[in-house]
Design a protein around this motif. Structure first.
Motif, short mmCIF file in Angstrom:
data_model
loop_
_atom_site.label_atom_id
_atom_site.label_comp_id
_atom_site.label_asym_id
_atom_site.label_seq_id
_atom_site.Cartn_x
_atom_site.Cartn_y
_atom_site.Cartn_z
N PRO A 18 19.67 11.28 59.08
CA PRO A 18 20.06 10.39 60.10
C PRO A 18 20.16 8.84 59.77
O PRO A 18 19.35 8.32 59.29
N ALA A 19 21.67 8.29 59.87
CA ALA A 19 22.00 7.11 59.25
C ALA A 19 21.36 6.11 60.42
O ALA A 19 20.96 6.31 61.57
N PRO A 20 21.10 4.96 60.00
CA PRO A 20 20.24 3.66 60.71
C PRO A 20 21.24 3.15 62.13
O PRO A 20 20.40 3.05 63.12
N TYR A 21 22.36 3.19 61.90
CA TYR A 21 23.23 2.92 63.40
C TYR A 21 22.86 3.90 64.40
O TYR A 21 22.73 3.51 65.36
N LEU A 22 22.96 4.96 64.03
CA LEU A 22 22.50 6.25 64.84
C LEU A 22 21.35 6.29 65.43
O LEU A 22 21.14 6.15 66.75
N VAL A 23 20.28 5.95 64.57
CA VAL A 23 19.00 5.98 65.08
C VAL A 23 18.47 4.75 65.61
O VAL A 23 17.87 4.68 66.80
N MET A 24 19.35 3.47 65.41
CA MET A 24 19.28 2.33 66.41
C MET A 24 19.80 2.81 67.72
O MET A 24 18.76 2.14 68.67
N TRP A 25 20.62 3.26 67.95
CA TRP A 25 21.09 3.71 69.22
C TRP A 25 20.18 4.67 70.07
O TRP A 25 20.12 4.61 71.28
N GLU A 26 19.84 5.68 69.20
CA GLU A 26 18.89 6.70 69.81
C GLU A 26 17.56 6.24 70.35
O GLU A 26 16.89 7.16 70.88
N SER A 27 17.13 5.33 69.39
CA SER A 27 15.62 5.23 69.42
C SER A 27 15.06 3.83 69.87
O SER A 27 13.93 3.68 70.22
N TRP A 28 15.95 2.94 69.84
CA TRP A 28 15.47 1.46 70.71
C TRP A 28 15.63 1.48 72.07
O TRP A 28 16.59 1.57 72.72
N HIS A 29 14.46 1.07 73.14
CA HIS A 29 14.41 1.25 74.40
C HIS A 29 14.20 -0.11 74.71
O HIS A 29 13.02 -0.84 73.89
N LYS A 30 14.85 -0.72 75.70
CA LYS A 30 14.40 -2.28 75.97
C LYS A 30 13.17 -2.75 76.54
O LYS A 30 12.30 -3.75 76.21
N THR A 31 12.29 -1.63 76.92
CA THR A 31 10.94 -1.83 77.30
C THR A 31 9.92 -1.28 76.22
O THR A 31 8.88 -2.04 75.90
N HIS A 32 10.03 0.14 75.88
CA HIS A 32 9.21 0.65 75.17
C HIS A 32 9.05 0.31 73.43
O HIS A 32 8.35 0.24 73.10
N SER A 33 10.11 -0.47 73.46
CA SER A 33 10.19 -0.73 71.80
C SER A 33 10.09 -2.23 71.60
O SER A 33 10.29 -2.96 70.40
N LYS A 34 10.44 -3.11 72.64
CA LYS A 34 10.47 -4.43 72.50
C LYS A 34 9.40 -5.18 71.98
O LYS A 34 9.63 -6.13 70.86
N GLU A 35 7.97 -4.78 71.92
CA GLU A 35 7.02 -5.26 71.36
C GLU A 35 7.07 -5.16 69.69
O GLU A 35 6.89 -6.15 68.89
N ALA A 36 7.58 -4.11 69.20
CA ALA A 36 7.42 -3.75 67.97
C ALA A 36 8.92 -4.39 67.44
O ALA A 36 8.79 -4.81 66.31
N TYR A 37 9.78 -4.18 68.11
CA TYR A 37 11.16 -4.79 67.54
C TYR A 37 11.78 -5.42 68.53
O TYR A 37 12.50 -4.63 69.43
N PRO A 38 11.70 -6.80 68.81
CA PRO A 38 12.53 -7.48 69.77
C PRO A 38 13.72 -7.14 69.86
O PRO A 38 14.56 -7.04 70.87
N ASP A 39 14.56 -6.88 68.94
CA ASP A 39 15.99 -6.43 68.96
C ASP A 39 16.08 -5.17 68.40
O ASP A 39 15.76 -4.94 67.38
N PRO A 40 17.30 -4.40 68.91
CA PRO A 40 17.64 -3.09 68.26
C PRO A 40 18.10 -3.23 66.70
O PRO A 40 17.66 -2.72 66.10
N GLU A 41 18.74 -4.27 66.55
CA GLU A 41 19.19 -4.85 65.13
C GLU A 41 17.75 -4.64 64.07
O GLU A 41 18.03 -4.33 63.07
N ASP A 42 16.71 -5.73 64.59
CA ASP A 42 15.62 -5.55 63.86
C ASP A 42 15.20 -4.00 63.40
O ASP A 42 14.67 -3.94 62.02
N PHE A 43 15.26 -3.28 64.34
CA PHE A 43 14.64 -2.00 64.23
C PHE A 43 15.67 -0.97 63.35
O PHE A 43 15.06 -0.54 62.22
N GLY A 44 16.93 -1.45 63.51
CA GLY A 44 17.88 -0.46 62.65
C GLY A 44 17.75 -0.78 61.16
O GLY A 44 17.76 0.14 60.34
#
Ligand SMILES: [Zn+2]
Length: 371
Positions: free
Chosen positions: A132-158
């Motif tokens: 699975p490619a990163p842009y897909l996974v960024m949209w599929e897996s970054w959540h504004k509450t559950h992910s924010k501490e680990a990765y403030p922005d979806p782009e950081d995570f992607g």
């Protein structure tokens, strides 16, 4: 094949019963092994030149990374948004209810090499492995509450995921994989977006709280993340697969991936694996004639929605939409998409194998004609 293949009935049953605690891990492993072998034997019998394991060991083509990479947490869709099920219904979108959400910093781990190592003993032909490619996974897996501490922005995570993916691509190459395909249906769906997001980005906004950046920004981000994975990688063919679900009422009906030109061509991929059999998908000739030298098309010539087996002549006609616009050596034939991107998707295996056989017969006809 694009990647996935329907699972045998015995494997689906064993998976359900394993979840209920009624089947042991050993029994489930035996079914996984049998399914892998049967799928590869079927591909060989159909005459495919490149083998995949049919993703028999994956729960779904994307969420399986949540089981592989530390940092993800599997959550029910109603934990992401209490109205999750209504949101899907309202937007006429189907998603699996169990979602892999990033909740801690990711750690490097094997994603698919283990699957390949279990599969390769069944064929001596070149293997394709999908990721699975990163842009897909960024949209599929970054959540504004559950992910924010680990990765403030979806782009950081992607980008963090893209860097890990690159390590896995290199591991796969070292293990002997010939073709690595990055699956990017989320980018494919962007063909239906414009000033407003398409329905998938709308749904993900409602469920996860990630905002649409606008058509050009989304496109650039997807391309840049793909290049983050691919940069400096050589000695293995890299493909990118996109879906296309044309909608009759949409302003983009009859337009295809050519909407992504010229930005798409910045992607350092060697093959685009694309869906083209549905009505309204656009003209593949328009796209391929813009391809840089040596970039190939993996042309979707087999429908994976209906159970009517195409004749080789029908497949030849579909392939000939592009033979005047790109050298024959740069045309690969494949079904539009995986036959079963999620493990519970039913598609009769015998029908799917018959479709693959028609495709290889068409390839023979085309090779003779264009030799
Ligand atoms: Zn697809």
């Amino acid at each position: 094949m694009v990647g996935s293949f329907s699972r045998p009935h015995d494997l689906i049953e064993a998976t359900k019963r394993h979840a209920e605690g009624k089947v042991s891990q050993e029994e489930l492993d035996a079914q996984l092994e049998k399914a892998t072998e049967a799928t590869i034997r079927g591909e060989e019998a159909a005459g495919l030149d490149v083998i995949t394991d049919g993703e028999q060991r994956r729960s779904s083509f994307v969420s399986f990374v949540g089981d592989k990479i530390p940092g993800f947490k599997v959550m029910h869709i109603t934990e992401l948004n209490p109205e999750g099920l209504e949101i899907l219904k309202r937007n006429k979108v189907q998603l699996t209810y169990m979602r892999a959400v990033v909740s801690e910093e990711l750690k490097d781990a094997v994603i698919a090499r283990d699957e390949y190592e279990k599969a390769r003993k069944y064929s001596r032909k070149p293997f394709k492995v999908t990721l699975p490619a990163p842009y897909l996974v960024m949209w599929e897996s970054w959540h504004k509450t559950h992910s924010k501490e680990a990765y403030p922005d979806p782009e950081d995570f992607g980008y963090a995921y893209a860097k890990l993916l690159r390590k896995e691509v290199l591991r796969l190459k070292d293990a002997g994989v010939s073709f690595v395909q990055l699956d990017e249906p989320m980018l494919g769906d962007l063909t239906e977006a414009g000033d407003k997001p398409d329905r998938y980005r709308r749904v993900f906004y409602e469920l996860y709280g990630q905002e649409y950046r606008g058509f050009k920004e989304e496109l650039k981000l997807a391309v840049d993340m793909l290049n983050e994975v691919i940069k400096g990688v050589s000695g293995v063919k890299i493909g990118v697969h996109m879906d296309r679900w044309p909608n009759k009422d949409s302003p983009y009906f009859d337009l295809g991936y050519e909407r992504f030109l010229p930005e798409l061509l910045e992607t350092k991929t060697s093959q685009w694996v694309l869906e083209y059999t549905s009505q309204g998908t656009g003209d593949p000739a328009k796209l391929v004639k813009e391809f840089p030298d040596k970039v190939e098309i993996g042309l979707g010539v087999i429908n994976v929605q209906n159970y009517e087996v195409e004749t080789p002549e029908q497949v030849v006609a579909r392939a000939e939409r592009v033979t005047g616009s790109i050298e024959p050596e740069r045309i690969w034939l494949n079904p539009d998409c995986g036959f079963a991107p999620g493990m519970f998707r039913t598609f009769p295996r015998d029908v799917a194998f018959a479709k693959l056989k028609s495709m290889t017969e068409a390839a023979e006809i085309l090779r003779k004609k264009y030799a």
